[in-house]
Design an enzyme around this catalytic site. Sequence first.
Site, mmCIF file in Angstrom:
data_model
loop_
_atom_site.group_PDB
_atom_site.id
_atom_site.type_symbol
_atom_site.label_atom_id
_atom_site.label_comp_id
_atom_site.label_asym_id
_atom_site.label_seq_id
_atom_site.Cartn_x
_atom_site.Cartn_y
_atom_site.Cartn_z
ATOM 1 N N GLY A 149 -31.291 63.513 19.809
ATOM 2 C CA GLY A 149 -30.165 62.730 19.320
ATOM 3 C C GLY A 149 -29.955 61.457 20.116
ATOM 4 O O GLY A 149 -30.624 60.436 19.898
ATOM 5 N N CYS A 150 -29.027 61.523 21.052
ATOM 6 C CA CYS A 150 -28.623 60.310 21.763
ATOM 7 C C CYS A 150 -29.686 59.783 22.713
ATOM 8 O O CYS A 150 -29.754 58.579 22.956
ATOM 9 C CB CYS A 150 -27.302 60.560 22.488
ATOM 10 S SG CYS A 150 -25.932 60.867 21.336
ATOM 11 N N VAL A 151 -30.532 60.669 23.257
ATOM 12 C CA VAL A 151 -31.620 60.183 24.106
ATOM 13 C C VAL A 151 -32.611 59.396 23.267
ATOM 14 O O VAL A 151 -33.016 58.281 23.626
ATOM 15 C CB VAL A 151 -32.314 61.339 24.847
ATOM 16 C CG1 VAL A 151 -33.550 60.838 25.593
ATOM 17 C CG2 VAL A 151 -31.355 62.008 25.821
ATOM 18 N N THR A 154 -31.131 56.047 22.124
ATOM 19 C CA THR A 154 -31.072 55.098 23.235
ATOM 20 C C THR A 154 -32.461 54.607 23.602
ATOM 21 O O THR A 154 -32.649 53.419 23.914
ATOM 22 C CB THR A 154 -30.395 55.764 24.444
ATOM 23 O OG1 THR A 154 -29.061 56.146 24.080
ATOM 24 C CG2 THR A 154 -30.337 54.820 25.641
#
Length: 210
Positions: A149-151, A154
């Site tokens: 997800g967020c990794v 980013t």
Amino acid sequence: MSDDLSENYARAFGRRVGFGDRLALIVIDMVEGYYNPDCDLYMGSDASLLSALRVREAARAAGVPVILTNVVYHPLALDGGRFFEKSKPLRYFLQGNPMAAWPKGLDPYPDELIVSKQYPSAFFGTSLASTLTSMGVDGVLLAGVSTSGCVRATCVDAMSHGFRTSVIADACGDRHPAPHEANLFDMNAKYADVVSEAEVIAHLSQLRDG
């Protein structure tokens, strides 16, 4: 075409770009809920957090800036948008929820920047890219959750903003090994160098001893 996944991808992908000359460590969304068995977000392991803490201390010793990100929403989720609408566990990130607090060991130091966000990427809707550029940073080390997800979000944005991007496999976590491993594989193929904690700490030690 080979049916072996690694051999197949090696024909087209897998080039390494290195760490860059001036690094920053970005620790993505490592909050209490991911490490607390009473929370839906619980991943079942503290290993990623412990790895991130070791890398953080090595980064600090080497003079590498550390940036922590978290997700924070208005108490009525007025700034949650479609992400909040879609992803049920985001209710834990409403302002003041204890599951959104820093887990044991990750309380920010006074000289660490906190970037609060509402969407998966640490770059989307924040000043992170400008901040890193003003610091002279050309390479980022990524740790955090969740890998898929967020990794990943980013990572793609870091590369798109022109930063050499390294994802620390040991210091990232997800709720199931399958998406964790698949996303590490894909990021390493196309967007970043996926590296081990040991490799990163060895590099940071070299910078420290300079």
